[in-house]
Scaffold this active site. Structure first.
Site, PDB file in Angstrom:
ATOM      1  N   LYS A   1       0.822  -1.221   0.000  1.00 48.24           N
ATOM      2  CA  LYS A   1       0.000   0.000   0.000  1.00 48.24           C
ATOM      3  C   LYS A   1       0.848   1.261   0.000  1.00 48.24           C
ATOM      4  O   LYS A   1       0.588   2.188  -0.764  1.00 48.24           O
ATOM      5  CB  LYS A   1      -0.935   0.019   1.222  1.00 48.24           C
TER       6      LYS A   1
ATOM      7  N   ARG B   1      -9.692   1.421   9.008  1.00 44.50           N
ATOM      8  CA  ARG B   1      -9.293   0.095   9.484  1.00 44.50           C
ATOM      9  C   ARG B   1     -10.439  -0.658  10.149  1.00 44.50           C
ATOM     10  O   ARG B   1     -10.348  -1.867  10.309  1.00 44.50           O
ATOM     11  CB  ARG B   1      -8.143   0.206  10.488  1.00 44.50           C
TER      12      ARG B   1
ATOM     13  N   ARG C   1      12.499  -9.474   2.431  1.00 49.13           N
ATOM     14  CA  ARG C   1      12.818  -8.051   2.580  1.00 49.13           C
ATOM     15  C   ARG C   1      13.817  -7.836   3.721  1.00 49.13           C
ATOM     16  O   ARG C   1      14.777  -7.083   3.581  1.00 49.13           O
ATOM     17  CB  ARG C   1      11.532  -7.258   2.828  1.00 49.13           C
TER      18      ARG C   1
ATOM     19  N   ARG D   1      13.601  -3.387   9.509  1.00 49.80           N
ATOM     20  CA  ARG D   1      12.460  -2.884  10.275  1.00 49.80           C
ATOM     21  C   ARG D   1      12.168  -3.812  11.438  1.00 49.80           C
ATOM     22  O   ARG D   1      12.223  -5.032  11.308  1.00 49.80           O
ATOM     23  CB  ARG D   1      11.221  -2.774   9.370  1.00 49.80           C
TER      24      ARG D   1
ATOM     25  N   ARG E   1       0.118  -8.599  13.289  1.00 53.21           N
ATOM     26  CA  ARG E   1      -0.483  -7.551  12.464  1.00 53.21           C
ATOM     27  C   ARG E   1      -1.511  -8.126  11.490  1.00 53.21           C
ATOM     28  O   ARG E   1      -2.566  -7.532  11.259  1.00 53.21           O
ATOM     29  CB  ARG E   1       0.610  -6.781  11.716  1.00 53.21           C
TER      30      ARG E   1
END
Length: 195
Positions: A13, A88, A127, A139, A150
């Site tokens: 996104k 959300r 990643r 991250r 998540r």
């Protein structure tokens, strides 16, 4: 042009929102950025957000909505905006639609970047490995455990939002696991066809 991008964490996104911003010259409205900006500006809403964040609590829907609405009525958003990952929850979706309706506006595009959970877990692992090998920072949430939490939250809270927009016949879906440029091409085609 008012656009909502929905999809699970890791579906792309943020990447696609940046490309929409570049192509259509409309602001990218990230809920986290809006909440931090409101808190920093110390507006009436910002003071409440700041207190909530300082207490370590999650910002409740009414404050998130107030911050989003406050941001969408600013001058640079008059031509439109792209919302990344908002709404959300069902409460956010319905209340935001009610706000737009009272303003005589509507969402032009609600686009879901669809992605299989296992593929997302693999994508995040790749990643993280590439970042580590390239000497970049990894991250903190680029790991299976954090992404699983998540994804569970997304499935519980946001899946009903997708069904809500589908029932209103405004939702369109793109396979978010295609190469990035293919997703962008399909996204721009959808946006262009609906303009």
């Amino acid at each position: 042009m008012r656009i909502v991008l929905l999809g699970p964490p890791g579906a792309g996104k943020g990447t696609q929102a940046k490309r929409i911003v570049s192509e259509y010259n409309i602001p990218h409205l990230s809920t986290g950025d809006m909440l931090r900006a409101a808190a920093q500006a110390e507006t009436r809403i910002g003071k409440q957000v700041k207190q909530t964040i300082a207490s370590g609590k999650l910002v409740p829907d009414p404050l998130v909505l107030a911050a989003v609405i406050e941001r969408t009525v600013q001058e640079d958003a008059a031509r439109g905006f792209v919302l990344d990952g908002f709404p959300r929850t069902m409460s956010q979706a319905v209340t935001f639609d009610d706000f737009l309706d009272t303003e005589g506006l509507e969402l032009d595009h609600v686009i879901e970047l669809q992605a299989d959970q296992k593929a997302l877990l693999d994508r995040i692992t790749t990643r993280a490995c590439e970042a580590k090998e390239g000497g970049s920072a990894v991250r903190a949430d680029d790991n299976h455990e954090a992404l699983k939490v998540r994804l569970d939250a997304y499935n519980e809270q946001t899946a009903p939002v997708i069904d809500y927009y589908r029932s209103r016949r405004v939702l369109r879906t793109i396979d978010g696991l295609q190469p990035v440029d293919a997703v962008t091409s399909e996204l721009f085609r959808m946006i262009g066809a609906g303009s």
